[in-house]
Design a protein around this motif. Structure first.
Motif, short mmCIF file in Angstrom:
data_model
loop_
_atom_site.label_atom_id
_atom_site.label_comp_id
_atom_site.label_asym_id
_atom_site.label_seq_id
_atom_site.Cartn_x
_atom_site.Cartn_y
_atom_site.Cartn_z
N THR A 78 -15.82 42.50 48.63
CA THR A 78 -15.15 42.94 47.42
C THR A 78 -16.08 42.73 46.24
OG1 THR A 78 -12.97 42.39 48.31
CG2 THR A 78 -13.17 42.59 45.92
N ILE A 79 -16.35 43.80 45.51
CA ILE A 79 -17.28 43.72 44.38
C ILE A 79 -16.46 43.60 43.10
CG2 ILE A 79 -19.14 44.89 43.16
CD1 ILE A 79 -19.74 46.40 45.75
N ARG A 80 -16.58 42.46 42.46
CA ARG A 80 -15.82 42.22 41.23
C ARG A 80 -16.52 42.89 40.06
NH1 ARG A 80 -12.04 37.91 41.69
NH2 ARG A 80 -11.48 38.47 39.55
N GLY A 81 -15.73 43.51 39.20
CA GLY A 81 -16.27 44.15 38.02
C GLY A 81 -16.09 43.29 36.79
N ASN A 82 -15.82 43.93 35.65
CA ASN A 82 -15.68 43.19 34.39
C ASN A 82 -14.24 43.17 33.89
OD1 ASN A 82 -15.48 45.87 33.66
ND2 ASN A 82 -16.76 45.68 31.83
N MET A 83 -13.28 43.45 34.79
CA MET A 83 -11.88 43.42 34.42
C MET A 83 -11.22 42.14 34.93
SD MET A 83 -11.40 46.28 32.77
CE MET A 83 -9.63 46.04 32.61
N ILE A 84 -10.35 41.56 34.10
CA ILE A 84 -9.64 40.34 34.49
C ILE A 84 -8.17 40.47 34.10
CG2 ILE A 84 -11.64 38.81 34.35
CD1 ILE A 84 -10.69 37.96 31.58
N SER A 85 -7.34 39.72 34.80
CA SER A 85 -5.91 39.65 34.47
C SER A 85 -5.69 38.48 33.53
CB SER A 85 -5.09 39.47 35.75
OG SER A 85 -3.76 39.10 35.43
N LEU A 86 -4.97 38.72 32.45
CA LEU A 86 -4.65 37.65 31.52
C LEU A 86 -3.45 36.83 31.99
CD1 LEU A 86 -5.19 39.37 28.04
CD2 LEU A 86 -6.75 37.92 29.35
N ASP A 87 -2.68 37.38 32.94
CA ASP A 87 -1.53 36.66 33.48
C ASP A 87 -1.92 35.77 34.64
OD1 ASP A 87 0.43 38.07 31.79
OD2 ASP A 87 -0.10 39.82 33.01
N ASN A 88 -2.90 36.22 35.43
CA ASN A 88 -3.31 35.48 36.61
C ASN A 88 -4.82 35.62 36.78
OD1 ASN A 88 -3.68 34.24 39.07
ND2 ASN A 88 -2.69 35.86 40.28
N PRO A 89 -5.60 34.67 36.29
CA PRO A 89 -7.07 34.77 36.36
C PRO A 89 -7.61 34.89 37.77
CG PRO A 89 -6.39 33.03 34.83
CD PRO A 89 -5.16 33.46 35.56
N ASP A 90 -6.81 34.49 38.78
CA ASP A 90 -7.27 34.56 40.17
C ASP A 90 -7.02 35.93 40.79
OD1 ASP A 90 -8.09 31.89 40.16
OD2 ASP A 90 -6.07 31.18 40.69
N GLU A 91 -6.31 36.80 40.10
CA GLU A 91 -6.04 38.13 40.65
C GLU A 91 -7.33 38.94 40.72
OE1 GLU A 91 -3.57 42.24 39.53
OE2 GLU A 91 -3.07 40.35 38.52
N VAL A 92 -7.53 39.60 41.85
CA VAL A 92 -8.71 40.45 42.04
C VAL A 92 -8.44 41.81 41.40
CG1 VAL A 92 -10.22 41.59 43.71
CG2 VAL A 92 -9.36 39.27 44.16
N VAL A 93 -9.29 42.19 40.46
CA VAL A 93 -9.22 43.51 39.83
C VAL A 93 -10.52 44.24 40.13
CG1 VAL A 93 -8.81 44.78 37.70
CG2 VAL A 93 -7.82 42.50 37.98
#
Length: 348
Positions: free
Chosen positions: A283-298
């Motif tokens: 899984t390649i992580r980009g520059n998007m993050i969840s403000l509700d759950n920092p551990d969520e994979v976006v």
């Protein structure tokens, strides 16, 4: 002997077998963000999808994320709202007049219909050199078990790379427009299986999105400050696109170092050959993050870039190898994206 076997079976306990119920957990729903804003004319698009994944092999349904609030904020606090396309569910577009500005940083912010909030890290818009010229090279690709190889046209971007900065490049193609030649005189009535030549039309102009056949990216470590020629695109010859003349706009972007690293990883994973020596997909992580759950994979990446565009017309005479011309035994207007009228700015 047979009698003994029958008696043995009669002594076995007779019972119904209850079915074993297997509960398969729902796959993790992953938000994917794909978008690029740039210094060229708009509208610019941000596409949101959400997928159900099952294990590391099968990816299930990919659904557009509709009804979201999508905004782009610059480093001066200016906010631009994007509107969801009526015919493009899950795609959100900037106002027509919006253009990113060189030197500014932009952040993408998303609130989905179920009130989940996401943000990107800031992306700075870098200046991009002009495309000085576009070279054309015919490329053939051998196909195992086939006599005729695949082929197409590689576009080569000539640039004067700036010496005062480290540059990272990314190229995309506009939809192509090409002359489409058909044979309406060969039309056959399928119901009666008889020849039924049509009076019109044998020549059309077709617009289609071919996309780039690979990710074309580069960094200037080896040519900083020099004039250089870099492979920037590939358009496959399908037997129709190059029978006459084809037009395309090559779009060159100056992207951030972080965006380049992301695209390089995507390119490396896409080009895995499938042998036992290949690394497993990751899984390649980009520059998007969840403000509700920092551990969520976006998944995905929001990019902001400087844009340079150059148009090229390619004649069939420019190719050193062509596929056998495809035959369309019908009115060329029946082909999707075709019209007898050329674009208003058609000027080979």
């Amino acid at each position: 002997m047979l009698k003994r076997l029958i008696n043995l079976f009669l002594l076995l306990p007779m019972a119904c077998i209850d079915p074993y119920e297997v509960t398969v957990p729902d796959g993790q729903q992953l938000l994917t963000v794909e978008g690029l804003i740039h210094t060229g004319p708009g509208p610019h698009a941000i596409t949101l999808t959400r997928s159900d994944t099952y294990g590391s092999v099968f990816e299930g349904l990919i659904r557009p994320v509709t009804g979201a609030t999508v905004v782009v904020r610059d480093d001066e606090g200016r906010i631009t709202f994007l509107a969801e396309g009526q015919d493009s569910r899950g795609s959100y577009f900037t106002p027509v007049g919006f253009q990113a500005e060189i030197g500014k940083s932009y952040t993408l912010q998303i609130q989905t219909a179920d009130e989940r909030v996401y943000t990107s890290l800031p992306e700075r818009v870098e200046s991009v050199p002009e495309i000085e010229d576009i070279g054309v090279k015919t490329v053939t690709i051998p196909v195992e078990g086939e006599i005729i190889p695949r082929s197409g046209v590689q576009l080569i971007s000539e640039i004067n790379d700036p010496a005062d900065q480290n540059n990272f490049y990314f190229w995309r193609l506009s939809p192509v427009v090409h002359v489409l030649e058909a044979r309406p005189d060969l039309f056959t009535d399928r119901e009666f299986r008889t020849s039924a030549p049509k009076d019109c039309c044998s020549v059309c102009y077709r617009t289609e999105s071919t996309g780039n056949q690979s990710l074309f990216i580069a960094q200037d470590d080896n040519f900083n400050g020099l004039n250089t020629r870099i492979p920037a695109a590939f358009i496959e010859d399908n037997g129709l696109r190059f029978v006459n003349t084809l037009r395309v706009d090559l779009k060159q972007y100056a992207i951030s170092q972080e965006a380049f690293r992301f695209l390089r990883l995507v390119k490396q994973q896409a080009e895995i050959s499938g042998s036992i020596f290949d690394p497993p997909p990751a899984t390649i992580r980009g520059n998007m993050i969840s403000l509700d759950n920092p551990d969520e994979v976006v998944l995905g990446y929001f990019m902001a870039a400087g844009e340079s565009t150059r148009r090229i017309y390619i004649s069939k005479a420019d190719l050193t190898f062509q596929q056998n011309a495809g035959i369309i035994p019908d009115d060329c207007r029946t082909v999707s994206g075709a019209s007898v009228n050329p674009p208003f700015d058609w000027n080979p």
